[in-house]
Write a protein that holds these residues in place. Structure first.
Motif, PDB file in Angstrom:
ATOM      1  N   ILE A  83      42.220  28.851  40.515  1.00  0.00           N
ATOM      2  CA  ILE A  83      40.951  29.603  40.493  1.00  0.00           C
ATOM      3  C   ILE A  83      40.577  30.128  41.873  1.00  0.00           C
ATOM      4  N   SER A  84      41.250  29.646  42.922  1.00  0.00           N
ATOM      5  CA  SER A  84      40.990  30.200  44.257  1.00  0.00           C
ATOM      6  C   SER A  84      41.473  31.643  44.366  1.00  0.00           C
ATOM      7  N   ASN A  85      42.261  32.086  43.386  1.00  0.00           N
ATOM      8  CA  ASN A  85      42.691  33.493  43.347  1.00  0.00           C
ATOM      9  C   ASN A  85      41.598  34.431  42.842  1.00  0.00           C
ATOM     10  N   ILE A  86      40.474  33.862  42.346  1.00  0.00           N
ATOM     11  CA  ILE A  86      39.352  34.718  41.920  1.00  0.00           C
ATOM     12  C   ILE A  86      38.650  35.231  43.172  1.00  0.00           C
ATOM     13  N   LYS A  87      38.765  36.516  43.423  1.00  0.00           N
ATOM     14  CA  LYS A  87      38.312  37.110  44.674  1.00  0.00           C
ATOM     15  C   LYS A  87      36.925  37.742  44.593  1.00  0.00           C
ATOM     16  N   ALA A  88      36.413  37.934  43.389  1.00  0.00           N
ATOM     17  CA  ALA A  88      35.102  38.573  43.258  1.00  0.00           C
ATOM     18  C   ALA A  88      34.578  38.348  41.846  1.00  0.00           C
ATOM     19  N   VAL A  89      33.257  38.490  41.708  1.00  0.00           N
ATOM     20  CA  VAL A  89      32.586  38.368  40.409  1.00  0.00           C
ATOM     21  C   VAL A  89      31.706  39.598  40.198  1.00  0.00           C
ATOM     22  N   GLY A  90      31.789  40.164  39.013  1.00  0.00           N
ATOM     23  CA  GLY A  90      30.905  41.254  38.629  1.00  0.00           C
ATOM     24  C   GLY A  90      29.905  40.788  37.581  1.00  0.00           C
ATOM     25  N   VAL A  91      28.794  41.485  37.488  1.00  0.00           N
ATOM     26  CA  VAL A  91      27.750  41.161  36.519  1.00  0.00           C
ATOM     27  C   VAL A  91      27.487  42.376  35.638  1.00  0.00           C
ATOM     28  N   VAL A 270      32.536  32.766  46.601  1.00  0.00           N
ATOM     29  CA  VAL A 270      33.114  34.014  46.072  1.00  0.00           C
ATOM     30  C   VAL A 270      32.032  35.087  46.051  1.00  0.00           C
ATOM     31  N   PRO A 271      32.323  36.316  46.491  1.00  0.00           N
ATOM     32  CA  PRO A 271      31.303  37.359  46.501  1.00  0.00           C
ATOM     33  C   PRO A 271      30.971  37.891  45.108  1.00  0.00           C
ATOM     34  N   ILE A 272      29.690  38.141  44.892  1.00  0.00           N
ATOM     35  CA  ILE A 272      29.254  38.935  43.731  1.00  0.00           C
ATOM     36  C   ILE A 272      29.198  40.372  44.217  1.00  0.00           C
ATOM     37  N   SER A 273      30.061  41.215  43.654  1.00  0.00           N
ATOM     38  CA  SER A 273      30.259  42.537  44.261  1.00  0.00           C
ATOM     39  C   SER A 273      30.295  43.682  43.258  1.00  0.00           C
ATOM     40  N   GLY A 274      29.870  43.405  42.032  1.00  0.00           N
ATOM     41  CA  GLY A 274      29.781  44.472  41.027  1.00  0.00           C
ATOM     42  C   GLY A 274      28.596  44.216  40.135  1.00  0.00           C
ATOM     43  N   CYS A 275      27.886  45.262  39.759  1.00  0.00           N
ATOM     44  CA  CYS A 275      26.733  45.109  38.877  1.00  0.00           C
ATOM     45  C   CYS A 275      26.527  46.412  38.112  1.00  0.00           C
ATOM     46  N   GLY A 450      34.765  46.668  32.862  1.00  0.00           N
ATOM     47  CA  GLY A 450      34.101  47.601  33.774  1.00  0.00           C
ATOM     48  C   GLY A 450      33.409  46.893  34.921  1.00  0.00           C
ATOM     49  N   ALA A 451      32.733  45.772  34.620  1.00  0.00           N
ATOM     50  CA  ALA A 451      32.069  45.001  35.670  1.00  0.00           C
ATOM     51  C   ALA A 451      33.084  44.411  36.640  1.00  0.00           C
ATOM     52  N   ALA A 452      34.203  43.926  36.096  1.00  0.00           N
ATOM     53  CA  ALA A 452      35.257  43.369  36.945  1.00  0.00           C
ATOM     54  C   ALA A 452      35.877  44.445  37.840  1.00  0.00           C
ATOM     55  N   MET A 453      36.093  45.621  37.288  1.00  0.00           N
ATOM     56  CA  MET A 453      36.661  46.718  38.076  1.00  0.00           C
ATOM     57  C   MET A 453      35.741  47.092  39.231  1.00  0.00           C
ATOM     58  N   ALA A 454      34.428  47.170  38.947  1.00  0.00           N
ATOM     59  CA  ALA A 454      33.464  47.504  40.004  1.00  0.00           C
ATOM     60  C   ALA A 454      33.467  46.436  41.090  1.00  0.00           C
ATOM     61  N   ALA A 455      33.537  45.157  40.688  1.00  0.00           N
ATOM     62  CA  ALA A 455      33.542  44.059  41.659  1.00  0.00           C
ATOM     63  C   ALA A 455      34.811  44.066  42.502  1.00  0.00           C
ATOM     64  N   GLY A 456      35.937  44.266  41.851  1.00  0.00           N
ATOM     65  CA  GLY A 456      37.215  44.242  42.558  1.00  0.00           C
ATOM     66  C   GLY A 456      37.433  45.418  43.472  1.00  0.00           C
ATOM     67  N   GLU A 459      33.997  47.541  48.647  1.00  0.00           N
ATOM     68  CA  GLU A 459      34.440  47.442  50.034  1.00  0.00           C
ATOM     69  C   GLU A 459      34.296  46.001  50.517  1.00  0.00           C
ATOM     70  N   GLY A 460      35.320  45.489  51.139  1.00  0.00           N
ATOM     71  CA  GLY A 460      35.309  44.097  51.568  1.00  0.00           C
ATOM     72  C   GLY A 460      36.018  43.184  50.588  1.00  0.00           C
ATOM     73  N   VAL A 461      36.266  43.704  49.372  1.00  0.00           N
ATOM     74  CA  VAL A 461      37.061  42.984  48.368  1.00  0.00           C
ATOM     75  C   VAL A 461      38.369  43.730  48.163  1.00  0.00           C
ATOM     76  N   SER A 462      38.257  44.944  47.650  1.00  0.00           N
ATOM     77  CA  SER A 462      39.370  45.909  47.581  1.00  0.00           C
ATOM     78  C   SER A 462      40.649  45.347  46.983  1.00  0.00           C
ATOM     79  N   VAL A 463      40.517  44.651  45.846  1.00  0.00           N
ATOM     80  CA  VAL A 463      41.715  44.155  45.157  1.00  0.00           C
ATOM     81  C   VAL A 463      41.985  44.946  43.872  1.00  0.00           C
ATOM     82  N   TRP A 464      41.086  45.897  43.557  1.00  0.00           N
ATOM     83  CA  TRP A 464      41.242  46.672  42.324  1.00  0.00           C
ATOM     84  C   TRP A 464      41.081  48.152  42.666  1.00  0.00           C
ATOM     85  N   SER A 465      42.154  48.888  42.587  1.00  0.00           N
ATOM     86  CA  SER A 465      42.113  50.316  42.911  1.00  0.00           C
ATOM     87  C   SER A 465      41.607  51.122  41.720  1.00  0.00           C
TER      88      SER A 465
END
Length: 490
Positions: A83-91, A270-275, A450-456, A459-465
């Motif tokens: 679970i340490s591979n979870i790099k971001a959370v979207g809402v 873990v950052p919350i980076s999508g909403c 969609g929320a996961a894509m926005a979170a990933g 900027e500062g996460v950038s794991v989902w292009s």
């Protein structure tokens, strides 16, 4: 060993909190393939303290999020996924539902006032896995008072893009300030915080009364009636019109940026980076990034959103069909509807307008009521079933025509999701009535995706292009129109 090695090499993961009217879910996706790896769901109780009211407990909503996160992380661990591979959370969240809480104690000052209402023994509509529900109507008198003080009694606000309606958050907030003493006192003593469900969750998850971030995103803010869609911020004149102090409002942020870090639970740090509001999240999950692309969600209601480039437009279609089961008793389960309608293949001139709680977009006429017309001695329950399915499609057609006219961008195909898309006859009817292909993705979790894509992608996460050439191609089923456009009767 090979299977274990494959799991370890999954790469970055992104999670999504999907908080809806009837349940909360937590889902984890592979950022490189968009594959859903695991999820957990918890039902949410709705209370109906008076006729026409619907409420939910904000603390239960928050607790359900923690429970879903814990259970999902346990499932991932059992799958040997780190679970340490979870790099971001979207809402992503139910929109318009309104909360007020005390920023000093962290306690809600009243239940969340929801979007929906289920009348006891009354009319009901199609529901995906939950009780049939309608709009909370307690604010109708507030709406009428606001319209009466508007020049020319015009219920449409050009700044917000929304009509004055019980549907949106500002009138619910106004009702809370007028009718709940705790809310009134907290506003006067500068302790009150307002937010939709996204704001409540992000504030709590990032620390709550100990430095929690009070924010929302543009998609949720745009559904409050306090947001200026031209300046992309809260509007002082609108706040004055509703007599709502701007200090209680959350800061409006973009839908993809780091808002703060999780302060507790298995994903601490873990950052919350999508909403995104749920319907906007589905638009992203359907990858409608080009001007003129649109998606329609067929669930409790129909929610049609279209990408019109830099000019925003959001519309909501009405609701339909469970009434046939609960009130007329002509079907025992929702799945019977397709077979019943397919038996006749026509409504035989019968038309159904399911305006059970008024007509919404594009008419916004709350006093309208439903009708069934065109009945003859030959009309039977199969014709009514077919007419009900047509009603969904005709409402979608009306919304789409209005969008095309306003935006000047005509749609080439419609992306679809939601529970009713399992009805193949409905999907074919929709293609025929729109005279364009209807495309259903094989992966149904487009809102959470969609929320996961926005979170990933933040900027500062950038794991989902989100570059078109990098996006995973989603397999789908396409329903082509099978009738002549000149002969469709529209």
């Amino acid at each position: 060993m090979a299977a274990s090695s494959n799991r370890i090499m999954l790469g970055p993961l992104v999670a999504a909190i999907d908080q809806g009217t009837s349940s909360t879910r937590f889902l984890v996706f592979n950022a490189k393939t968009a594959e859903l790896l695991s999820h957990h769901q918890v039902e949410i109780k709705q209370s109906f303290p008076k006729e026409g009211w619907v409420e939910e407990d904000p603390k239960e909503i928050l607790q359900s999020v923690y429970e879903c996160m814990d259970r999902t992380c346990e499932k991932l661990t059992q799958l040997n996924i780190d679970i340490s591979n979870i790099k971001a959370v979207g809402v992503t969240n139910q929109r318009e539902t309104t909360l007020v809480w005390d920023k000093e104690t962290g306690e809600p000052l009243y239940n969340a006032i929801g979007k929906y209402y289920m009348p006891r023994g009354g009319l009901a509509i199609w529901s995906t896995g939950s009780s049939p529900v309608w709009l909370d109507l307690r604010t109708q008198s507030t709406v009428e008072r606001l319209i009466n003080k508007t020049p020319g009694r015009n219920k449409n606000h050009l700044k917000t893009g929304l009509p004055i309606s019980t549907y949106f958050s500002a009138v619910k907030l106004r009702w809370l300030m007028d009718n709940v003493e705790k809310v009134h006192e907290a506003v006067l003593s500068h302790r009150a915080m307002f937010g939709t469900v996204d704001s409540w969750l992000i504030w709590c998850l990032t620390g709550g009364k100990k430095g929690g971030v009070h924010c929302t995103d543009v998609t949720n803010a745009s559904r409050t009636m306090l947001f200026n869609i031209h300046t992309m911020d809260w509007d002082p004149e609108l706040c004055k019109y509703f007599d709502i102090p701007m200090e209680i409002l959350p800061k409006v942020r973009s839908s993809s940026e780091i808002y703060g870090l999780m302060k507790s639970g298995p994903l601490t740090g873990v950052p919350i980076s999508g909403c995104l509001g749920d319907q906007s999240a589905a638009l992203v999950g359907q990858m409608c990034f080009k001007d003129g692309q649109a998606k329609n969600t067929y669930g409790t209601g129909c929610f049609l959103l279209k990408n019109v480039g830099t000019k925003g437009s959001v519309a909501i279609a009405g609701a339909v069909v469970r009434w046939l089961k609960d009130n007329l008793g002509i079907i025992q389960t929702s799945t019977e509807l397709e077979k019943l309608a397919a038996d006749v293949g026509t409504s035989y001139g019968c038309y159904f307008v399911p305006a059970f709680s008024g007509l919404y977009a594009p008419y916004w006429e709350p006093s309208a009521r439903g009708i069934i017309c065109g009945l003859t001695q030959f009309t039977n329950r199969s014709h009514l079933a077919f007419a009900a399915l047509e009603a969904v499609c005709f409402q979608t057609r009306e919304i789409l025509d209005a969008m095309n006219q306003d935006s000047g961008i005509h749609l080439s195909q419609l992306q679809v999701d939601g529970g009713m898309t399992s009805n193949r006859l409905l999907m074919q009817l929709q293609a025929d009535i729109l005279c364009i292909p209807v495309v259903k993705p094989s992966m149904p979790e487009t809102t959470a995706l969609g929320a996961a894509m926005a979170a990933g992608a933040a900027e500062g996460v950038s794991v989902w292009s989100l570059n078109p050439e990098d996006l995973t191609e989603v397999t789908s089923e396409k329903f082509e129109p099978q009738i002549n456009p000149e002969g469709n009767g529209i």
